[in-house]
Design a protein around this motif. Structure first.
Motif, PDB file in Angstrom:
ATOM      1  N   PRO A   1       0.919  -1.004   0.093  1.00  0.00           N
ATOM      2  CA  PRO A   1      -0.002  -0.178   0.117  1.00  0.00           C
ATOM      3  C   PRO A   1       0.875   1.118  -0.077  1.00  0.00           C
ATOM      4  CG  PRO A   1       0.082  -1.085   2.200  1.00  0.00           C
ATOM      5  CD  PRO A   1       0.644  -1.973   1.115  1.00  0.00           C
ATOM      6  N   ARG A   2       0.458   2.248  -0.689  1.00  0.00           N
ATOM      7  CA  ARG A   2       1.043   3.724  -0.702  1.00  0.00           C
ATOM      8  C   ARG A   2       0.381   4.516   0.093  1.00  0.00           C
ATOM      9  NH1 ARG A   2       1.049   3.160  -6.662  1.00  0.00           N
ATOM     10  NH2 ARG A   2      -0.415   5.055  -6.875  1.00  0.00           N
ATOM     11  N   TRP A   3       0.932   4.907   1.410  1.00  0.00           N
ATOM     12  CA  TRP A   3       0.283   5.533   2.279  1.00  0.00           C
ATOM     13  C   TRP A   3       0.590   7.203   2.199  1.00  0.00           C
ATOM     14  CZ3 TRP A   3      -2.826   3.106   4.814  1.00  0.00           C
ATOM     15  CH2 TRP A   3      -2.528   1.618   5.197  1.00  0.00           C
ATOM     16  N   PRO A   4      -0.269   8.144   2.690  1.00  0.00           N
ATOM     17  CA  PRO A   4      -0.073   9.410   2.631  1.00  0.00           C
ATOM     18  C   PRO A   4       1.258   9.893   3.287  1.00  0.00           C
ATOM     19  CG  PRO A   4      -2.411   8.945   3.554  1.00  0.00           C
ATOM     20  CD  PRO A   4      -1.520   7.638   3.449  1.00  0.00           C
ATOM     21  N   ALA A   5       1.826  10.887   2.787  1.00  0.00           N
ATOM     22  CA  ALA A   5       3.068  11.461   3.111  1.00  0.00           C
ATOM     23  C   ALA A   5       2.942  11.506   4.504  1.00  0.00           C
ATOM     24  CB  ALA A   5       3.445  12.619   2.481  1.00  0.00           C
ATOM     25  N   GLY A   6       4.137  11.213   5.355  1.00  0.00           N
ATOM     26  CA  GLY A   6       4.163  11.365   6.771  1.00  0.00           C
ATOM     27  C   GLY A   6       3.819  10.136   7.578  1.00  0.00           C
ATOM     28  N   LEU A   7       3.107   9.106   6.817  1.00  0.00           N
ATOM     29  CA  LEU A   7       2.537   7.885   7.540  1.00  0.00           C
ATOM     30  C   LEU A   7       3.268   6.777   7.228  1.00  0.00           C
ATOM     31  CD1 LEU A   7      -1.354   8.413   7.229  1.00  0.00           C
ATOM     32  CD2 LEU A   7       0.316   9.191   9.187  1.00  0.00           C
ATOM     33  N   VAL A   8       3.111   5.986   8.122  1.00  0.00           N
ATOM     34  CA  VAL A   8       3.765   4.398   7.971  1.00  0.00           C
ATOM     35  C   VAL A   8       2.719   3.365   8.397  1.00  0.00           C
ATOM     36  CG1 VAL A   8       5.407   2.672   8.578  1.00  0.00           C
ATOM     37  CG2 VAL A   8       6.192   5.136   8.325  1.00  0.00           C
TER      38      VAL A   8
ATOM     39  N   TRP B   1       9.891  -5.274   6.040  1.00  0.00           N
ATOM     40  CA  TRP B   1      10.966  -5.011   5.426  1.00  0.00           C
ATOM     41  C   TRP B   1      10.633  -4.452   3.856  1.00  0.00           C
ATOM     42  CZ3 TRP B   1      16.026  -7.193   4.459  1.00  0.00           C
ATOM     43  CH2 TRP B   1      16.363  -7.354   3.193  1.00  0.00           C
ATOM     44  N   PHE B   2       9.932  -4.680   3.260  1.00  0.00           N
ATOM     45  CA  PHE B   2       9.821  -4.081   1.902  1.00  0.00           C
ATOM     46  C   PHE B   2       9.958  -2.585   1.823  1.00  0.00           C
ATOM     47  CE2 PHE B   2       7.553  -2.832  -1.913  1.00  0.00           C
ATOM     48  CZ  PHE B   2       8.180  -3.520  -2.956  1.00  0.00           C
ATOM     49  N   PRO B   3       9.089  -1.739   2.897  1.00  0.00           N
ATOM     50  CA  PRO B   3       9.192  -0.320   2.530  1.00  0.00           C
ATOM     51  C   PRO B   3      10.506   0.140   2.800  1.00  0.00           C
ATOM     52  CG  PRO B   3       7.383  -1.186   3.876  1.00  0.00           C
ATOM     53  CD  PRO B   3       8.098  -2.374   3.652  1.00  0.00           C
ATOM     54  N   LEU B   4      11.333  -0.601   3.628  1.00  0.00           N
ATOM     55  CA  LEU B   4      12.705  -0.183   3.854  1.00  0.00           C
ATOM     56  C   LEU B   4      13.614  -0.487   2.822  1.00  0.00           C
ATOM     57  CD1 LEU B   4      12.898  -1.157   7.418  1.00  0.00           C
ATOM     58  CD2 LEU B   4      12.372   1.152   6.671  1.00  0.00           C
ATOM     59  N   THR B   5      13.357  -1.372   1.866  1.00  0.00           N
ATOM     60  CA  THR B   5      14.295  -1.827   1.206  1.00  0.00           C
ATOM     61  C   THR B   5      13.696  -1.951  -0.609  1.00  0.00           C
ATOM     62  OG1 THR B   5      13.574  -4.154   1.127  1.00  0.00           O
ATOM     63  CG2 THR B   5      15.182  -3.538   2.840  1.00  0.00           C
ATOM     64  N   GLY B   6      12.482  -2.003  -0.526  1.00  0.00           N
ATOM     65  CA  GLY B   6      12.029  -1.905  -1.960  1.00  0.00           C
ATOM     66  C   GLY B   6      12.491  -3.289  -2.800  1.00  0.00           C
ATOM     67  N   LYS B   7      12.949  -4.301  -2.014  1.00  0.00           N
ATOM     68  CA  LYS B   7      13.104  -5.532  -2.462  1.00  0.00           C
ATOM     69  C   LYS B   7      12.450  -6.881  -1.996  1.00  0.00           C
ATOM     70  CE  LYS B   7      18.080  -4.171  -2.551  1.00  0.00           C
ATOM     71  NZ  LYS B   7      19.422  -4.580  -2.157  1.00  0.00           N
TER      72      LYS B   7
ATOM     73  N   PRO C   1      21.589  -9.420   3.780  1.00  0.00           N
ATOM     74  CA  PRO C   1      21.989  -7.839   4.471  1.00  0.00           C
ATOM     75  C   PRO C   1      20.410  -7.067   4.583  1.00  0.00           C
ATOM     76  CG  PRO C   1      23.540  -8.406   2.578  1.00  0.00           C
ATOM     77  CD  PRO C   1      22.531  -9.472   2.654  1.00  0.00           C
ATOM     78  N   GLY C   2      20.711  -6.742   5.994  1.00  0.00           N
ATOM     79  CA  GLY C   2      19.159  -6.109   6.420  1.00  0.00           C
ATOM     80  C   GLY C   2      19.388  -4.595   5.721  1.00  0.00           C
ATOM     81  N   PRO C   3      18.177  -3.801   6.059  1.00  0.00           N
ATOM     82  CA  PRO C   3      18.071  -2.338   5.797  1.00  0.00           C
ATOM     83  C   PRO C   3      18.831  -1.412   6.518  1.00  0.00           C
ATOM     84  CG  PRO C   3      16.153  -3.168   6.856  1.00  0.00           C
ATOM     85  CD  PRO C   3      16.875  -4.306   6.638  1.00  0.00           C
ATOM     86  N   LEU C   4      19.269  -0.330   6.171  1.00  0.00           N
ATOM     87  CA  LEU C   4      19.770   0.620   6.940  1.00  0.00           C
ATOM     88  C   LEU C   4      18.677   1.672   7.339  1.00  0.00           C
ATOM     89  CD1 LEU C   4      23.170   1.686   4.549  1.00  0.00           C
ATOM     90  CD2 LEU C   4      22.860   0.987   6.776  1.00  0.00           C
ATOM     91  N   VAL C   5      18.817   1.716   8.823  1.00  0.00           N
ATOM     92  CA  VAL C   5      17.803   2.771   9.271  1.00  0.00           C
ATOM     93  C   VAL C   5      18.708   3.823  10.199  1.00  0.00           C
ATOM     94  CG1 VAL C   5      15.846   3.163  10.888  1.00  0.00           C
ATOM     95  CG2 VAL C   5      15.890   0.878   9.463  1.00  0.00           C
TER      96      VAL C   5
END
Length: 229
Positions: free
Chosen positions: A74-81, A158-164, A197-201
């Motif tokens: 899902p594509r959330w509004p800007a500023g939301l997770v 995972w996916f929102p942080l990596t796109g993978k 390899p995990g995401p960078l936060v």
């Protein structure tokens, strides 16, 4: 149910049974996405978006379309997770302001055994051994389904942080139980060790995700939260 697995800053809206079949109005952009979908898919798609818009309202965000992006995320509004889930007779959406969490993922499944042959395709040998031990101590819990749900929540975080893509076999999950108080649902936590390899936060490489789970009302629910630090 799902809100008990999440920090207080997260807003959760869920619907059970007939509530999950609500005929809420969709935005034209959303209607276009499911124009050719079967009725069951249309009802699930609509119900979970009704939950999402109620969650937006609770955060003071004007309700707006929630369209699927890459790989259906899902594509959330800007500023939301956020994250959404639905299964037979249940759906939920959770949202939080992006300053509170880097990512989160939720999943709900019927509390039943996985179909034949599925476990071997989603579980590592180490995970299967742990499930066997859990089953000996609590045979009333379908641990295979719980593991599957946990892996779904891990992927959604995972996916929102990596796109993978993250394969089921690229995270090794250990499930922990907690003593169940009388009248309370069985619950616990889990830790997913990432085997890639995990995401960078905030400049920090993550090598594991932590989550929580519960079993109640014929459902298994899991949630993963990824803090900024």
């Amino acid at each position: 149910m799902i809100e008990e697995l999440l920090p207080a800053a997260v807003v959760a809206v869920e619907a059970h049974g007939d509530e999950a079949a609500v005929d809420g109005a969709l935005y034209p952009e959303e209607q276009a996405v499911i124009a050719r979908a079967v009725e069951k898919r249309r009802r699930e798609f609509t119900a979970v978006r009704v939950c999402a818009r109620r969650a937006m309202e609770k955060l003071g965000v004007p309700p707006q379309p929630v369209l699927p992006g890459e790989r259906g995320a899902p594509r959330w509004p800007a500023g939301l997770v956020g994250s959404m889930t639905h299964c037979e007779g249940y759906c939920a959406a959770v949202l939080v302001r992006a300053g509170e969490l880097a990512s989160l993922g939720i999943d709900a499944e019927p509390h039943d055994r996985l179909p034949e042959g599925v476990l071997s395709s989603v579980a590592l040998p180490t995970e299967e051994r742990r499930l066997y031990d859990l089953g000996r101590s609590r045979p009333d819990v379908h641990w295979d389904r719980l593991l599957f749900s946990a892996k779904e929540s891990v992927y959604k975080a995972w996916f929102p942080l990596t796109g993978k893509w993250l394969d089921f076999l690229e995270a090794d999950i250990e499930i922990f139980t907690e003593p169940a108080a009388q009248g309370k649902a069985l619950s616990g936590g889990f830790r997913a060790e990432l085997l890639v390899p995990g995401p960078l936060v905030n400049g920090r490489r993550l090598d594991a995700f932590d989550g929580r789970w519960t079993v109640r009302r014929g459902l298994v629910a899991t949630a993963v939260t990824v803090p900024h630090h």
